[in-house]
Design an enzyme around this catalytic site. Sequence first.
Site, PDB file in Angstrom:
ATOM      1  N   HIS A 165      -3.398  -1.206   4.953  1.00  9.55           N
ATOM      2  CA  HIS A 165      -2.629  -0.804   6.189  1.00  9.55           C
ATOM      3  C   HIS A 165      -2.634  -1.376   7.416  1.00  9.55           C
ATOM      4  O   HIS A 165      -3.851  -1.771   7.735  1.00  9.55           O
ATOM      5  CB  HIS A 165      -2.694   0.672   6.378  1.00  9.55           C
ATOM      6  CG  HIS A 165      -1.638   1.568   6.812  1.00  9.55           C
ATOM      7  ND1 HIS A 165      -1.400   1.406   8.229  1.00  9.55           N
ATOM      8  CD2 HIS A 165      -0.924   2.288   6.313  1.00  9.55           C
ATOM      9  CE1 HIS A 165      -0.361   2.138   8.498  1.00  9.55           C
ATOM     10  NE2 HIS A 165       0.075   2.801   7.190  1.00  9.55           N
ATOM     11  N   ARG A 173       4.624  -3.840   4.469  1.00  8.30           N
ATOM     12  CA  ARG A 173       3.164  -3.497   5.064  1.00  8.30           C
ATOM     13  C   ARG A 173       2.303  -4.697   5.181  1.00  8.30           C
ATOM     14  O   ARG A 173       1.425  -5.185   5.697  1.00  8.30           O
ATOM     15  CB  ARG A 173       2.479  -2.583   4.028  1.00  8.30           C
ATOM     16  CG  ARG A 173       2.693  -1.320   4.844  1.00  8.30           C
ATOM     17  CD  ARG A 173       2.155  -0.239   4.129  1.00  8.30           C
ATOM     18  NE  ARG A 173       2.519   1.532   4.655  1.00  8.30           N
ATOM     19  CZ  ARG A 173       2.154   2.347   4.331  1.00  8.30           C
ATOM     20  NH1 ARG A 173       1.244   2.459   3.145  1.00  8.30           N
ATOM     21  NH2 ARG A 173       2.596   3.313   4.874  1.00  8.30           N
ATOM     22  N   ARG A 222       3.254  -0.900  -2.553  1.00  7.16           N
ATOM     23  CA  ARG A 222       3.872   0.293  -2.474  1.00  7.16           C
ATOM     24  C   ARG A 222       4.704   0.632  -1.304  1.00  7.16           C
ATOM     25  O   ARG A 222       4.324   0.209  -0.320  1.00  7.16           O
ATOM     26  CB  ARG A 222       2.673   1.525  -2.377  1.00  7.16           C
ATOM     27  CG  ARG A 222       3.138   2.922  -2.502  1.00  7.16           C
ATOM     28  CD  ARG A 222       1.883   3.501  -2.067  1.00  7.16           C
ATOM     29  NE  ARG A 222       1.470   3.506  -0.818  1.00  7.16           N
ATOM     30  CZ  ARG A 222       1.018   4.605  -0.076  1.00  7.16           C
ATOM     31  NH1 ARG A 222       1.269   5.721  -0.274  1.00  7.16           N
ATOM     32  NH2 ARG A 222       0.616   4.291   1.211  1.00  7.16           N
ATOM     33  N   SER A 277       3.427   7.742  -2.890  1.00  5.75           N
ATOM     34  CA  SER A 277       2.390   8.094  -3.831  1.00  5.75           C
ATOM     35  C   SER A 277       1.677   9.597  -3.988  1.00  5.75           C
ATOM     36  O   SER A 277       1.602   9.937  -5.198  1.00  5.75           O
ATOM     37  CB  SER A 277       0.971   7.366  -3.161  1.00  5.75           C
ATOM     38  OG  SER A 277       0.815   7.249  -1.982  1.00  5.75           O
ATOM     39  N   HIS A 312      -6.095   0.676   1.964  1.00  4.21           N
ATOM     40  CA  HIS A 312      -5.636   1.871   2.050  1.00  4.21           C
ATOM     41  C   HIS A 312      -4.978   2.438   0.664  1.00  4.21           C
ATOM     42  O   HIS A 312      -5.291   3.675   0.366  1.00  4.21           O
ATOM     43  CB  HIS A 312      -4.227   1.608   2.966  1.00  4.21           C
ATOM     44  CG  HIS A 312      -3.366   2.993   3.150  1.00  4.21           C
ATOM     45  ND1 HIS A 312      -4.061   4.037   3.842  1.00  4.21           N
ATOM     46  CD2 HIS A 312      -2.191   3.402   3.136  1.00  4.21           C
ATOM     47  CE1 HIS A 312      -3.200   5.010   4.103  1.00  4.21           C
ATOM     48  NE2 HIS A 312      -1.973   4.549   3.441  1.00  4.21           N
ATOM     49  N   GLU A 361      10.529   5.564   7.474  1.00  5.01           N
ATOM     50  CA  GLU A 361       9.603   4.817   7.463  1.00  5.01           C
ATOM     51  C   GLU A 361       9.922   3.318   6.931  1.00  5.01           C
ATOM     52  O   GLU A 361      10.961   3.108   6.333  1.00  5.01           O
ATOM     53  CB  GLU A 361       8.112   5.370   6.264  1.00  5.01           C
ATOM     54  CG  GLU A 361       7.617   6.472   6.895  1.00  5.01           C
ATOM     55  CD  GLU A 361       6.482   6.873   6.233  1.00  5.01           C
ATOM     56  OE1 GLU A 361       6.258   6.775   5.128  1.00  5.01           O
ATOM     57  OE2 GLU A 361       5.586   7.636   6.836  1.00  5.01           O
TER      58      GLU A 361
HETATM   59  C1  LIG Z   1      -5.181   8.511   5.512  1.00  2.00           C
HETATM   60  C2  LIG Z   1      -4.340   8.456   4.536  1.00  2.00           C
HETATM   61  C3  LIG Z   1      -2.911   8.658   4.636  1.00  2.00           C
HETATM   62  C4  LIG Z   1      -2.067   8.550   3.669  1.00  2.00           C
HETATM   63  N1  LIG Z   1      -0.687   9.043   3.839  1.00  2.00           N
HETATM   64  C5  LIG Z   1       0.084   8.904   2.896  1.00  2.00           C
HETATM   65  C6  LIG Z   1       1.479   9.578   2.881  1.00  2.00           C
HETATM   66  O1  LIG Z   1       1.720   9.998   3.864  1.00  2.00           O
HETATM   67  N2  LIG Z   1       2.330   9.526   1.764  1.00  2.00           N
HETATM   68  C7  LIG Z   1       2.017   9.237   0.788  1.00  2.00           C
HETATM   69  O2  LIG Z   1       2.540   9.345  -0.508  1.00  2.00           O
HETATM   70  N3  LIG Z   1       0.748   8.623   0.452  1.00  2.00           N
HETATM   71  C8  LIG Z   1      -0.166   8.546   1.418  1.00  2.00           C
HETATM   72  N4  LIG Z   1      -1.502   8.149   1.440  1.00  2.00           N
HETATM   73  C9  LIG Z   1      -1.867   7.654  -0.090  1.00  2.00           C
HETATM   74  C10 LIG Z   1      -2.183   9.286  -0.921  1.00  2.00           C
HETATM   75  O3  LIG Z   1      -2.827  10.085   0.052  1.00  2.00           O
HETATM   76  C11 LIG Z   1      -3.103   8.873  -2.096  1.00  2.00           C
HETATM   77  O4  LIG Z   1      -2.478   7.657  -2.767  1.00  2.00           O
HETATM   78  C12 LIG Z   1      -3.054  10.090  -3.013  1.00  2.00           C
HETATM   79  O5  LIG Z   1      -3.268  11.168  -1.973  1.00  2.00           O
HETATM   80  C13 LIG Z   1      -3.858  10.175  -4.079  1.00  2.00           C
HETATM   81  O6  LIG Z   1      -4.129  11.219  -4.822  1.00  2.00           O
HETATM   82  P1  LIG Z   1      -5.048  11.457  -5.893  1.00  2.00           P
HETATM   83  O7  LIG Z   1      -4.893  13.067  -6.444  1.00  2.00           O
HETATM   84  O8  LIG Z   1      -4.848  10.439  -7.012  1.00  2.00           O
HETATM   85  O9  LIG Z   1      -6.380  11.225  -5.203  1.00  2.00           O
HETATM   86  P2  LIG Z   1      -7.309  11.745  -4.136  1.00  2.00           P
HETATM   87  O10 LIG Z   1      -6.452  12.559  -3.169  1.00  2.00           O
HETATM   88  O11 LIG Z   1      -8.209  10.759  -3.380  1.00  2.00           O
HETATM   89  O12 LIG Z   1      -8.367  12.629  -4.842  1.00  2.00           O
HETATM   90  C14 LIG Z   1      -9.369  12.172  -5.796  1.00  2.00           C
HETATM   91  C15 LIG Z   1     -10.207  13.295  -6.250  1.00  2.00           C
HETATM   92  O13 LIG Z   1     -11.226  12.933  -7.154  1.00  2.00           O
HETATM   93  C16 LIG Z   1     -12.503  13.410  -6.845  1.00  2.00           C
HETATM   94  N5  LIG Z   1     -13.415  12.223  -7.239  1.00  2.00           N
HETATM   95  C17 LIG Z   1     -13.767  11.091  -7.163  1.00  2.00           C
HETATM   96  N6  LIG Z   1     -14.755  10.641  -7.792  1.00  2.00           N
HETATM   97  C18 LIG Z   1     -15.127  11.679  -8.428  1.00  2.00           C
HETATM   98  C19 LIG Z   1     -16.122  11.761  -9.533  1.00  2.00           C
HETATM   99  N7  LIG Z   1     -16.840  10.730  -9.970  1.00  2.00           N
HETATM  100  N8  LIG Z   1     -16.389  12.873 -10.182  1.00  2.00           N
HETATM  101  C20 LIG Z   1     -15.425  14.114  -9.897  1.00  2.00           C
HETATM  102  N9  LIG Z   1     -14.474  13.859  -8.801  1.00  2.00           N
HETATM  103  C21 LIG Z   1     -14.186  12.673  -8.201  1.00  2.00           C
HETATM  104  C22 LIG Z   1     -12.138  13.403  -5.340  1.00  2.00           C
HETATM  105  O14 LIG Z   1     -13.222  14.025  -4.877  1.00  2.00           O
HETATM  106  C23 LIG Z   1     -11.120  13.905  -5.176  1.00  2.00           C
HETATM  107  O15 LIG Z   1     -11.225  15.118  -5.524  1.00  2.00           O
HETATM  108  C24 LIG Z   1      -2.470   8.249   2.425  1.00  2.00           C
HETATM  109  C25 LIG Z   1      -3.607   7.896   2.146  1.00  2.00           C
HETATM  110  C26 LIG Z   1      -4.735   7.877   3.081  1.00  2.00           C
HETATM  111  C27 LIG Z   1      -6.094   7.530   2.929  1.00  2.00           C
END
Ligand SMILES: Cc1cc2nc3c(=O)[nH]c(=O)nc-3n(C[C@H](O)[C@H](O)[C@H](O)COP(=O)(O)OP(=O)(O)OC[C@H]3O[C@@H](n4cnc5c(N)ncnc54)[C@H](O)[C@@H]3O)c2cc1C
Length: 512
Positions: free
Chosen positions: A226, A272, A365, A370, A330, A110
Amino acid sequence: MRIETAGTVVVGSGIAGLSTALALDSCVILTRSDLGSGSSRHAQGGIAAAIGPGDNPAAHAADTIAVGAGLNDRLVVDAVTSAAPDRIRWLEELGARFDHNGSHLALGREAGHSARRIVHADGDATGAEVMRTLVAAVGTRAGIDVLAGHDLIDLVRSEGRVIGVLALDPVGDPILLLASAVVLATGGIGQLFLRTTNPREVTGDGLAAAARAGAELADLEFMQFHPTALAVPADPLPLLTEALRGEGALLVDEQGEHIMEGVHPDADLAPRDLVARTVWRRMQQGHRIGLDATHLGEQFPERFPTVWEAAGAYGLDPRRRPLPITPAAHFHMGGIATDVRGRTSLPGLWAVGEVASTGLHGANRLASNSLLEGMAVAARLARDVASTATLPIMDQGRLEIPADALSVDRDRDPAAIESIRKTAWRWVGIIRDAAGLGAARDLFGLRGRTGLVERNLRAVGGLVASAALVRTESRGAHFRSDYPALDPAQAHRSTVRPDVAPSVTPAPRSRI
Ligand SMILES: Cc1cc2nc3c(=O)[nH]c(=O)nc-3n(C[C@H](O)[C@H](O)[C@H](O)COP(=O)(O)OP(=O)(O)OC[C@H]3O[C@@H](n4cnc5c(N)ncnc54)[C@H](O)[C@@H]3O)c2cc1C
């Protein structure tokens, strides 16, 4: 009001929340929607880990720093990149099935990576496989209780210490959950913007709650856009993974002209922010931009099944024509300031994943860092929580919560929310200036209704606009048309103490 107690409460159930829960002996997971909701399960490209022949964590760290535009925290970068191979093994031990070439893991390439080091599953469905694995593992742990369908409203404090959370239960009644440790893992802020790849549950709630509780925040102005979301009438917009460009897909205009030609030596695989700005400027000039992956031909459906399905849902065939694209919000590099153990400035509060800002990403990033960060910090965070003496639940007579927290409900005013998202997209988006940022900050400051999402989007929008206004330069993902150059004097992370004006300041040294 219902009052319950827990040892540790983890808020959010994406990769960061579930990795933390699994690393802790016992905890309560309080999550919006279902277990495993959030951005994580939508991740496509994969997880960066220096495990290929000739690759090593030092090279991964160097690539992370090269993209971060001078603001990465070196100690955090080293800690996270060197943890990557072990985190991949951990996922495999839990049952994750990654793509293989023969007996070796298949590694993708990537933008910004000097080697093939992206571990992926089912082609472009890495997040789904990782989250399937983590949700299943949580189901086998007797010590983990799950409160699904609950929304965090605010943090509860007593004498400067975070001692629990106020939340809405599935029927909309308030619940007070008192805990000796609170871990925020609520993800990013993508839904602040009209165009985003982030799912609807990602509304910046944890960041807003931490700000209201007085936690220190960092690097809020750095939002990654993105370059290639599918330009279709959908929310969120389907992502066209960067791995497509890694496999040779090109950005073209409606005449078929290659728009990254001559813009950067890495062309379509340039950082990006540069690609997103180039696409956006061309769109502002009236061009329609597409991603041409027709060279993949019949390999497309198998190599990129998620994109194939998303395109097919809108009658688009990437084997034959370029896919229409737009940049979209993103990933948030900023967040609650933490060290590599997830410690925040408030005793009793930890943060992990996209809601946190460890300094790993700097001003931009590196792709696929992430998911890795969420897992790497979770492991250290759990050790830190376990080693912190459990304090008794505080006397409930001295609880502190924001004055309006008890009147918050789940009502949504769609027109007000759309107006916030349009404002953020227009004025706090890919190309910013003082006039727009100032207008956005003032608009976000207006008091809205008591709806949970609107309250948090306004809070986060105001914080991001204020931080972006203070950084009078262009760096990484933050671009100011009125300050288009990088200013070496501002080569510092920014911090916001919600009770104090935002400032661009030297970062505190990480405590590892
Ligand atoms: C389409 C897409 C593709 C991506 N591809 C990649 C990739 O290939 N590689 C990579 O490294 N990163 C990628 N990313 C970025 C990466 O997915 C995210 O940065 C990472 O998954 C974040 O993880 P997290 O656990 O911090 O948050 P999230 O996975 O967003 O989880 C947040 C959680 O908090 C909960 N929540 C939110 N608000 C509240 C509330 N008020 N009360 C209770 N719960 C709440 C949600 O329901 C969820 O369960 C991508 C992102 C997207 C959107």
